[in-house]
Design a protein around this motif. Structure first.
Motif, PDB file in Angstrom:
ATOM      1  N   ARG A 149       8.110   9.992  19.717  1.00 11.95           N
ATOM      2  CA  ARG A 149       9.472   9.886  19.151  1.00 11.95           C
ATOM      3  C   ARG A 149       9.759   8.450  18.754  1.00 11.95           C
ATOM      4  O   ARG A 149      10.482   8.189  17.817  1.00 11.95           O
ATOM      5  CB  ARG A 149      10.531  10.447  20.101  1.00 11.95           C
ATOM      6  CG  ARG A 149      10.528   9.895  21.492  1.00 11.95           C
ATOM      7  CD  ARG A 149      11.473  10.678  22.409  1.00 11.95           C
ATOM      8  NE  ARG A 149      11.011  12.031  22.636  1.00 11.95           N
ATOM      9  CZ  ARG A 149       9.945  12.327  23.370  1.00 11.95           C
ATOM     10  NH1 ARG A 149       9.229  11.386  23.940  1.00 11.95           N
ATOM     11  NH2 ARG A 149       9.576  13.567  23.533  1.00 11.95           N
ATOM     12  N   SER A 150       9.180   7.497  19.472  1.00  8.51           N
ATOM     13  CA  SER A 150       9.355   6.094  19.108  1.00  8.51           C
ATOM     14  C   SER A 150       8.395   5.258  19.941  1.00  8.51           C
ATOM     15  O   SER A 150       7.799   5.760  20.897  1.00  8.51           O
ATOM     16  CB  SER A 150      10.793   5.647  19.369  1.00  8.51           C
ATOM     17  OG  SER A 150      10.992   4.361  18.851  1.00  8.51           O
ATOM     18  N   ALA A 151       8.271   4.000  19.567  1.00  6.48           N
ATOM     19  CA  ALA A 151       7.377   3.125  20.335  1.00  6.48           C
ATOM     20  C   ALA A 151       7.944   2.904  21.726  1.00  6.48           C
ATOM     21  O   ALA A 151       9.154   2.769  21.897  1.00  6.48           O
ATOM     22  CB  ALA A 151       7.217   1.795  19.619  1.00  6.48           C
ATOM     23  N   ALA A 152       7.066   2.878  22.698  1.00  5.48           N
ATOM     24  CA  ALA A 152       7.491   2.576  24.063  1.00  5.48           C
ATOM     25  C   ALA A 152       7.733   1.078  24.175  1.00  5.48           C
ATOM     26  O   ALA A 152       7.179   0.297  23.404  1.00  5.48           O
ATOM     27  CB  ALA A 152       6.404   3.009  25.032  1.00  5.48           C
ATOM     28  N   PRO A 153       8.586   0.674  25.118  1.00  9.16           N
ATOM     29  CA  PRO A 153       8.791  -0.760  25.285  1.00  9.16           C
ATOM     30  C   PRO A 153       7.482  -1.455  25.669  1.00  9.16           C
ATOM     31  O   PRO A 153       6.665  -0.884  26.391  1.00  9.16           O
ATOM     32  CB  PRO A 153       9.815  -0.837  26.430  1.00  9.16           C
ATOM     33  CG  PRO A 153       9.832   0.509  27.056  1.00  9.16           C
ATOM     34  CD  PRO A 153       9.333   1.492  26.054  1.00  9.16           C
TER      35      PRO A 153
END
Lengths: 253, 90
Positions: A178-182
């Motif tokens: 869903r999105s880049a992880a921190p």
């Protein structure tokens, strides 16, 4: 007509030319190929070494970092005498000694969303040997836009993974999340893990460039070194993917 | 027969070292809910404050990516869930 491979090269690559699937035709394809390797660290070292040894004609190697002592457990292109040098300078020296036929271009540029396209241009394959997700995403997106196959690899500890992305055909890196992880900063790793994954990436590049075998397209392989176990997960293109999905104007209402 | 959930190595500290846990549920979300009720520390490792899966968590159902809408995917007895994490090192 001038032969593509010299008699010296035919001798040099004799053992792999003997591989039925490669042959002289495959070796010629490797010589004519140009590969972009982003990262000259844990993954980039074995990938670059084995692609250079296999006779890939041209490699562009990019890394903005300098060699540090703590790199040496895994970044096998570099040794103690290279500490403080640009990684790409150290790599150029080693790869040049390994194969004088190789045309090697290097850069210490930092890959960004803005410049990724410029660096990807003119290459047949991109190898993701990076150490952070933000740059991986920038390169993945560019690879989709430019139609250049993108060979992803990543590691942590004894665990590693690889996926080959064929633009327009198979799931891209962005399709998975869903999105880049921190970013977590310093990650644990022992050299044998990127060694395996980097060599898988090189194998994928060789297969793609010569048009043989079955690629890791839509197949995410995950390696657990502690268990000596490989898992293969099927992944699929996400039609809504912001990197490789249909452009909004073409979406059906 | 219930659903087997394979726990990622980094999460086994929250499951008393268990590598796989059998749970009941009709969806992936229900299975993970059962799992985190049994192992409450796992909840913060998998979910953010809005109770959505964290970005770095990947869910595979019968060796196939469950993304997107992972939690809504239907499961049946005998199915297998793998929880893995996105890797970034190189």
């Amino acid at each position: 007509m001038i032969p593509i491979l010299s008699s010296d090269e035919l001798k040099r690559y004799d053992r792999q030319i003997l591989i039925h699937e490669i042959g002289v035709a495959g070796q010629e394809k490797l010589k004519k190929a140009s590969v972009l390797i982003c990262g000259a660290g844990g993954l980039g070292s074995p990938a670059a070494i084995y692609l250079a040894a296999a006779g890939v004609g041209a490699i562009t190697l990019i890394d903005y970092d300098q060699v540090a002592l703590s790199n040496l457990n895994r970044q096998i292109l570099h040794g103690e005498a290279d500490i403080g040098r640009w990684k790409v300078d150290s790599a150029k020296e080693k790869l040049g000694k390994l194969n004088s036929h190789l045309i090697l271009r290097t850069s210490t540029v930092r890959i960004t969303d803005e410049n990724a396209g410029e660096w990807a241009a003119g290459h047949d394959v991109i190898i993701d040997a990076l150490d952070n997700l933000a740059t991986r995403y920038a390169l993945n997106k560019t690879a989709q836009e430019m139609g250049v196959p993108f060979i992803h690899g990543a590691v942590n500890g004894f665990e590693g993974r690889a996926l080959t992305v064929i633009p327009g055909q198979s799931a891209c890196l962005r399709c998975l999340h869903r999105s880049a992880a921190p970013e977590t900063g310093k990650f644990p790793v022992i050299g044998v893990t990127p060694a395996l994954i980097g060599v898988i990436q090189a194998t994928e590049a060789i297969k793609y460039l010569t048009g043989i075998g079955e690629l890791l397209a839509d197949r995410l392989v995950v390696y657990d070194g502690l268990k000596a176990k490989w898992s293969e997960f099927r992944v699929k293109k996400n039609p809504e993917c912001e990197h490789c999905g249909r452009p909004p104007e073409r979406k059906t209402p | 027969m219930s659903v087997m959930v394979n726990i990622h190595k980094t999460h086994r500290q929250f499951t008393s070292g268990l590598e796989a846990v059998e749970v009941d549920g009709d969806t992936v979300g229900e299975c993970l809910n059962t799992l985190t009720q049994r192992f409450p520390q796992l909840k913060t490792a998998l979910f953010d404050k809005k109770n959505t899966l964290k970005n770095q968590i990947e869910i595979y159902l019968n060796m196939e990516s469950a993304y997107p809408d992972e939690l809504k995917k239907m499961v049946k007895p005998g199915d297998e869930i793998h929880i893995t994490v996105m890797l970034a090192g190189g």
